[in-house]
Design a protein around this motif. Structure first.
Motif, mmCIF file in Angstrom:
data_model
loop_
_atom_site.group_PDB
_atom_site.id
_atom_site.type_symbol
_atom_site.label_atom_id
_atom_site.label_comp_id
_atom_site.label_asym_id
_atom_site.label_seq_id
_atom_site.Cartn_x
_atom_site.Cartn_y
_atom_site.Cartn_z
ATOM 1 N N THR A 107 0.834 -1.200 0.000
ATOM 2 C CA THR A 107 0.000 0.000 0.000
ATOM 3 C C THR A 107 0.869 1.249 0.000
ATOM 4 O O THR A 107 0.645 2.180 -0.776
ATOM 5 C CB THR A 107 -0.934 0.011 1.234
ATOM 6 N N ALA A 108 1.868 1.261 0.870
ATOM 7 C CA ALA A 108 2.762 2.424 0.945
ATOM 8 C C ALA A 108 3.525 2.616 -0.361
ATOM 9 O O ALA A 108 3.668 3.749 -0.846
ATOM 10 C CB ALA A 108 3.746 2.246 2.105
ATOM 11 N N GLY A 109 3.996 1.536 -0.951
ATOM 12 C CA GLY A 109 4.727 1.635 -2.210
ATOM 13 C C GLY A 109 3.871 2.187 -3.333
ATOM 14 O O GLY A 109 4.307 3.058 -4.094
ATOM 15 N N ARG B 221 11.384 4.671 -5.723
ATOM 16 C CA ARG B 221 11.395 4.009 -4.413
ATOM 17 C C ARG B 221 10.063 3.293 -4.149
ATOM 18 O O ARG B 221 10.041 2.144 -3.721
ATOM 19 C CB ARG B 221 11.673 5.010 -3.305
ATOM 20 N N GLY B 222 8.962 3.957 -4.417
ATOM 21 C CA GLY B 222 7.656 3.346 -4.213
ATOM 22 C C GLY B 222 7.444 2.133 -5.095
ATOM 23 O O GLY B 222 6.897 1.119 -4.666
ATOM 24 N N ARG B 223 7.896 2.239 -6.344
ATOM 25 C CA ARG B 223 7.791 1.127 -7.276
ATOM 26 C C ARG B 223 8.575 -0.082 -6.767
ATOM 27 O O ARG B 223 8.104 -1.208 -6.812
ATOM 28 C CB ARG B 223 8.316 1.564 -8.638
ATOM 29 N N LEU B 224 9.777 0.149 -6.258
ATOM 30 C CA LEU B 224 10.600 -0.943 -5.729
ATOM 31 C C LEU B 224 9.945 -1.583 -4.507
ATOM 32 O O LEU B 224 9.905 -2.811 -4.382
ATOM 33 C CB LEU B 224 11.999 -0.439 -5.371
ATOM 34 N N ILE B 225 9.401 -0.756 -3.623
ATOM 35 C CA ILE B 225 8.708 -1.282 -2.443
ATOM 36 C C ILE B 225 7.501 -2.108 -2.867
ATOM 37 O O ILE B 225 7.271 -3.221 -2.367
ATOM 38 C CB ILE B 225 8.289 -0.132 -1.501
ATOM 39 N N ALA B 226 6.701 -1.584 -3.798
ATOM 40 C CA ALA B 226 5.502 -2.297 -4.253
ATOM 41 C C ALA B 226 5.881 -3.589 -4.980
ATOM 42 O O ALA B 226 5.255 -4.631 -4.774
ATOM 43 C CB ALA B 226 4.669 -1.390 -5.156
ATOM 44 N N ILE C 223 -2.260 -9.215 -10.240
ATOM 45 C CA ILE C 223 -2.741 -7.934 -10.765
ATOM 46 C C ILE C 223 -1.757 -6.818 -10.408
ATOM 47 O O ILE C 223 -1.443 -5.972 -11.243
ATOM 48 C CB ILE C 223 -4.158 -7.615 -10.228
ATOM 49 N N GLY C 224 -1.269 -6.831 -9.160
ATOM 50 C CA GLY C 224 -0.318 -5.809 -8.737
ATOM 51 C C GLY C 224 0.965 -5.841 -9.550
ATOM 52 O O GLY C 224 1.464 -4.802 -9.999
ATOM 53 N N LEU C 225 1.506 -7.039 -9.783
ATOM 54 C CA LEU C 225 2.735 -7.163 -10.564
ATOM 55 C C LEU C 225 2.497 -6.769 -12.025
ATOM 56 O O LEU C 225 3.334 -6.106 -12.638
ATOM 57 C CB LEU C 225 3.287 -8.591 -10.477
ATOM 58 N N TRP C 226 1.345 -7.152 -12.553
ATOM 59 C CA TRP C 226 1.014 -6.740 -13.930
ATOM 60 C C TRP C 226 0.919 -5.219 -14.023
ATOM 61 O O TRP C 226 1.430 -4.608 -14.945
ATOM 62 C CB TRP C 226 -0.297 -7.392 -14.378
ATOM 63 N N TRP C 227 0.253 -4.602 -13.051
ATOM 64 C CA TRP C 227 0.068 -3.155 -13.058
ATOM 65 C C TRP C 227 1.418 -2.433 -12.980
ATOM 66 O O TRP C 227 1.653 -1.460 -13.691
ATOM 67 C CB TRP C 227 -0.836 -2.738 -11.910
ATOM 68 N N LEU C 228 2.289 -2.919 -12.129
ATOM 69 C CA LEU C 228 3.618 -2.313 -12.009
ATOM 70 C C LEU C 228 4.420 -2.474 -13.303
ATOM 71 O O LEU C 228 5.115 -1.556 -13.729
ATOM 72 C CB LEU C 228 4.378 -2.928 -10.830
#
Length: 142
Positions: A69-71, A78-83, A131-136
């Motif tokens: 969530t924070a990423g 940085r957010g992308r790496l965290i997510a 879904i999260g990995l696809w979105w990133l």
């Protein structure tokens, strides 16, 4: 004669992380961070000795959802790496814990968010990291 209007600057690809489906993902991850963490806290506080592994895994899942969530909310490199890291850990967690909870039910006398591949949560924990990995990946900077 007036100059033609200048086009608006192109939105950076990374800005899309927090728009459209990105906002929905942010909301779902936030809900899971809250629900998994709250459930784990209650389980640990009330009957930890009954299933310590399951309750600690629920707490870990809550932390992973919180980090994702924070990423997503932070964005940028940085957010992308965290997510990305959080979604990867989440995917591995739901696959490993899901398999172990079926193979060794004695070790998991109570459910976690990830046990039985997230069946207690409508299998959303199984689908969400994909879904999260696809979105990133879809919204990665070029």
């Amino acid at each position: 004669m007036a100059d033609p209007p200048t086009p608006a600057p192109a939105r950076p690809r990374d800005a899309a992380l927090g728009s459209g489906l990105g906002r929905v993902l942010l909301l779902v991850y936030g809900i899971f961070a809250l629900s998994a963490s709250a459930r784990a806290l209650v389980q640990i506080a009330t009957h930890f000795s009954e299933a310590p592994l399951a309750y600690l895994l629920s707490a870990f899942a809550g932390l992973v959802y919180l980090a994702a969530t924070a990423g997503l909310a932070l964005g940028g490199a940085r957010g992308r790496l965290i997510a990305l890291t959080s979604c990867t850990i989440e995917l591995l967690g739901v696959l490993i814990v899901g398999t172990l909870s079926i193979a060794d039910a004695v070790a998991f006398p109570d459910d976690t968010v990830w046990s039985h591949y997230g069946s207690g949560y409508g299998y959303v924990p199984l689908v969400l990291p994909f879904i999260g990995l696809w979105w990133l990946r879809h919204n990665r900077p070029r």
